[in-house]
Design an enzyme around this catalytic site. Structure first.
Site, PDB file in Angstrom:
ATOM      1  N   ASP A  91       0.805  -1.065   0.026  1.00 47.00           N
ATOM      2  CA  ASP A  91      -0.072   0.194  -0.127  1.00 47.00           C
ATOM      3  C   ASP A  91       0.836   1.239   0.028  1.00 47.00           C
ATOM      4  OD1 ASP A  91      -2.421   1.211  -0.051  1.00 47.00           O
ATOM      5  OD2 ASP A  91      -2.541   1.542   2.281  1.00 47.00           O
ATOM      6  N   TYR A 123       1.002   5.646  -0.530  1.00 45.11           N
ATOM      7  CA  TYR A 123       0.733   6.886   0.338  1.00 45.11           C
ATOM      8  C   TYR A 123       0.821   8.030  -0.812  1.00 45.11           C
ATOM      9  CZ  TYR A 123       0.807   9.931   4.638  1.00 45.11           C
ATOM     10  OH  TYR A 123       0.518  10.658   5.598  1.00 45.11           O
ATOM     11  N   HIS A 155      -3.672  14.137   0.795  1.00 44.30           N
ATOM     12  CA  HIS A 155      -3.977  13.290   1.818  1.00 44.30           C
ATOM     13  C   HIS A 155      -2.782  13.378   2.805  1.00 44.30           C
ATOM     14  CE1 HIS A 155      -4.806   9.872   4.310  1.00 44.30           C
ATOM     15  NE2 HIS A 155      -3.947   9.144   4.217  1.00 44.30           N
ATOM     16  N   ARG A 205       2.024  17.518  12.702  1.00 44.16           N
ATOM     17  CA  ARG A 205       2.915  18.333  12.414  1.00 44.16           C
ATOM     18  C   ARG A 205       2.624  19.388  11.702  1.00 44.16           C
ATOM     19  NH1 ARG A 205       4.603  13.472  10.891  1.00 44.16           N
ATOM     20  NH2 ARG A 205       4.371  13.940   8.797  1.00 44.16           N
ATOM     21  N   GLU A 216     -10.375   4.056   3.942  1.00 43.54           N
ATOM     22  CA  GLU A 216      -9.599   4.745   3.178  1.00 43.54           C
ATOM     23  C   GLU A 216     -10.080   4.452   1.616  1.00 43.54           C
ATOM     24  OE1 GLU A 216      -5.422   4.034   4.111  1.00 43.54           O
ATOM     25  OE2 GLU A 216      -5.573   5.702   5.472  1.00 43.54           O
ATOM     26  N   GLU A 220      -9.226   4.140  -2.034  1.00 41.43           N
ATOM     27  CA  GLU A 220      -8.142   3.933  -2.619  1.00 41.43           C
ATOM     28  C   GLU A 220      -8.429   3.070  -3.891  1.00 41.43           C
ATOM     29  OE1 GLU A 220      -4.591   2.530  -0.648  1.00 41.43           O
ATOM     30  OE2 GLU A 220      -5.244   3.125   1.337  1.00 41.43           O
ATOM     31  N   ASP A 233      -8.925   0.398   2.224  1.00 40.53           N
ATOM     32  CA  ASP A 233      -7.711   0.097   3.241  1.00 40.53           C
ATOM     33  C   ASP A 233      -8.573   0.457   4.769  1.00 40.53           C
ATOM     34  OD1 ASP A 233      -5.553  -0.494   4.750  1.00 40.53           O
ATOM     35  OD2 ASP A 233      -4.492   1.442   4.096  1.00 40.53           O
ATOM     36  N   ARG A 291      -7.310   3.832  13.528  1.00 42.35           N
ATOM     37  CA  ARG A 291      -6.663   5.189  14.016  1.00 42.35           C
ATOM     38  C   ARG A 291      -6.002   5.153  15.203  1.00 42.35           C
ATOM     39  NH1 ARG A 291      -5.537   6.034   8.839  1.00 42.35           N
ATOM     40  NH2 ARG A 291      -7.323   6.698   7.695  1.00 42.35           N
ATOM     41  N   GLN A 313      -3.171   2.380  15.153  1.00 44.58           N
ATOM     42  CA  GLN A 313      -2.378   3.134  14.385  1.00 44.58           C
ATOM     43  C   GLN A 313      -1.218   4.018  15.148  1.00 44.58           C
ATOM     44  OE1 GLN A 313      -3.791   4.731  10.912  1.00 44.58           O
ATOM     45  NE2 GLN A 313      -1.830   5.167   9.679  1.00 44.58           N
ATOM     46  N   TYR A 365       2.329   2.864  15.181  1.00 41.50           N
ATOM     47  CA  TYR A 365       3.480   2.900  13.848  1.00 41.50           C
ATOM     48  C   TYR A 365       4.846   3.445  13.882  1.00 41.50           C
ATOM     49  CZ  TYR A 365       3.246   8.064  13.314  1.00 41.50           C
ATOM     50  OH  TYR A 365       3.487   9.650  13.533  1.00 41.50           O
ATOM     51  N   LYS A 409      -4.024  -2.105  10.082  1.00 43.48           N
ATOM     52  CA  LYS A 409      -4.256  -2.050   8.761  1.00 43.48           C
ATOM     53  C   LYS A 409      -4.350  -3.681   7.966  1.00 43.48           C
ATOM     54  CE  LYS A 409      -3.028   2.486   7.512  1.00 43.48           C
ATOM     55  NZ  LYS A 409      -3.882   2.891   6.543  1.00 43.48           N
ATOM     56  N   THR A 451      -8.840  -5.704   4.173  1.00 39.61           N
ATOM     57  CA  THR A 451      -8.820  -4.627   3.037  1.00 39.61           C
ATOM     58  C   THR A 451      -9.692  -5.268   2.141  1.00 39.61           C
ATOM     59  OG1 THR A 451      -6.294  -4.560   3.542  1.00 39.61           O
ATOM     60  CG2 THR A 451      -7.289  -3.804   1.325  1.00 39.61           C
ATOM     61  N   THR A 495      -4.800   6.558   0.116  1.00 43.00           N
ATOM     62  CA  THR A 495      -5.846   7.329   0.270  1.00 43.00           C
ATOM     63  C   THR A 495      -5.946   8.181  -0.849  1.00 43.00           C
ATOM     64  OG1 THR A 495      -6.010   6.798   2.527  1.00 43.00           O
ATOM     65  CG2 THR A 495      -7.588   8.493   1.820  1.00 43.00           C
ATOM     66  N   GLU A 520      -9.781  12.514   7.688  1.00 46.13           N
ATOM     67  CA  GLU A 520      -9.785  13.924   7.241  1.00 46.13           C
ATOM     68  C   GLU A 520     -11.049  14.536   7.213  1.00 46.13           C
ATOM     69  OE1 GLU A 520      -7.152  14.187   3.210  1.00 46.13           O
ATOM     70  OE2 GLU A 520      -7.525  12.037   3.899  1.00 46.13           O
TER      71      GLU A 520
END
Ligand code: MN
Length: 405
Positions: A114, A116, A121, A130, A186, A188, A220, A224, A227, A231, A240, A244, A340, A354
């Site tokens: 998978d 990104y 996204h 951040r 997600e 995708e 996907d 959260r 995760q 992660y 994850k 799927t 995503t 999101e």
């Protein structure tokens, strides 16, 4: 290049394929694997019917189609198109109604990766964690990805069990073990790979697009809260790997040819990709993707978001070239997920993380219910469609999944 199989005036003797708005007109011809009295056969969707391509044309399996070189796949498309344009005696016996057909996973998926690849996204999610520095330094240089889990890929319609895992209320812990309270989808695109490459022999960027057999819709599912705790430093793991979902139809690269475009231009200050990731051809696809949501109390689903696959920062061909640039081998039937698919606008956001901005902006459903993340009984429906001037539109079908209660 387009050919006679893309002619918008082309019609099939299967009447339902000629209706305006059909997902599966004669110009599409997507593959699936379906169960017949004689075992799993290769099916081709045409209107509201499924053609048994194993019985009618001797195609042994979808795995064998994935292993063909591009020229072989093109030849097969011509044979199927001709079969469904010119009616021959007894051909009806190889058709059955799509409704009630038992569709299976398209093929044996050996490996799943998978990516990104949507900068919208990545920027949205990055800015939650951040705010001053949403994109890490590598983002504009390579398509970020992780090796996923092929064993838990399920077909559209399979109920999704809410996973349990370690969840920490504070960044330093301690965690507790329990059911995820932040279950997400997600949106995708999945891409099936073939014929692939030998170990140690990278697929050059100029040939990478020929190794994308076709695409499907891919959800996907993501926990959260699990995760967030697990992660770092190696990326997604149990958050994850519990499920799927993919749609049953493999819409071929050949069918997508009229919707192939140059990628959206990168901002002037962004770096150009390194030579091994610079594509000599236009290899983005203009595919409209949608997410629909229905709670157990809603009579009909509501559309949560819509976006275009063309807005991706990295193309499928670049993902293939990057993935194999180390010498890693792809085998026929391997699957890659795009990551995503989000766009620049609020209505283009491809996951609830999101859409609700980590739960800060809850989604209100027509029933008055509130959603920050998925509740038991919620159904998520992904849809995809390609439209362009002077071209017969084609659909990807649907990818559905309901959170089991
Ligand atoms: Mn993903």
């Amino acid at each position: 290049m387009t050919d006679r199989t893309h002619d918008p005036a082309l019609r099939s003797w299967v009447d339902s394929a000629n209706e305006p708005g059909a997902d599966f007109p004669i110009q599409n011809l997507p593959f699936a694997t379906f169960l017949t009295g004689a075992g799993p056969h290769v099916g081709v969707a045409i209107g509201d019917r499924i053609l048994d391509a194993t019985a009618a044309l001797g195609v042994p399996s979808l795995q064998s189609v994935m292993a063909m070189p591009k020229a072989g796949r093109l030849d097969l498309r011509h044979r199927i198109s001709d079969y469904l344009v010119t009616r021959r005696t007894g051909a009806e016996s190889h058709l059955s109604p799509l409704a009630g057909s038992r569709l299976l996973l398209p093929c044996m998926i050996g490996d799943y990766t998978d990516f990104y690849a949507s900068i919208h996204h990545a920027t949205n999610v990055g800015s939650m964690f951040r705010p001053d520095n949403p994109l890490l330094p590598n983002y504009k240089w390579l398509p970020v990805g992780y090796h996923g889990r092929a064993s838990s890929i399920v077909l559209s319609g399979t109920p999704i069990r809410r996973p349990s895992g370690q969840i920490a209320e504070f960044p330093a812990g301690p965690p507790v073990f329990g059911p995820s309270r932040r279950l997400d989808y997600e949106l995708e695109l999945g891409a099936f790979i073939g014929p692939g490459n030998a170990l140690g022999r990278p697929i050059p960027i100029a040939e990478a697009a020929d190794h994308v057999v076709g695409v499907c819709l891919l959800n996907d599912w993501s926990a959260r809260d699990i995760q967030t705790w697990e992660y770092q430093p190696l990326g997604p793991f149990l958050a994850k790997n519990f499920a799927t979902s993919i749609s049953p139809w493999v819409v071929t690269a050949e069918a997508l040819e009229p919707f192939r475009r140059a990628p959206e231009p990168r901002p002037a200050n962004d770096p150009q990709p390194l030579p091994h990731l610079q594509s000599p051809t236009a290899d983005a696809y203009d595919i409209t993707l949608e997410v629909w949501l229905r709670s157990a109390r809603m009579p009909a689903p509501m559309r949560v978001s819509h976006t275009s696959f063309r807005a991706m920062y990295w193309t499928l061909a670049q993902m293939v070239a990057h993935h194999t640039s180390s010498g890693c081998s792809f085998r026929p039937g391997d699957l890659i997920g795009s990551g995503t698919v989000s766009g620049p606008l609020k209505e283009n956001r491809g996951c609830l993380l999101e859409v609700t901005w980590r739960g800060a902006e809850p989604l209100e459903l027509p029933t008055g219910e509130i959603r920050r993340f998925l509740e038991d009984g919620d159904e998520v429906i992904l849809r995809g469609r390609c439209e362009a001037p002077g071209v017969r539109p084609i659909g990807l079908g649907e990818c559905r999944g309901t959170i089991a209660s």
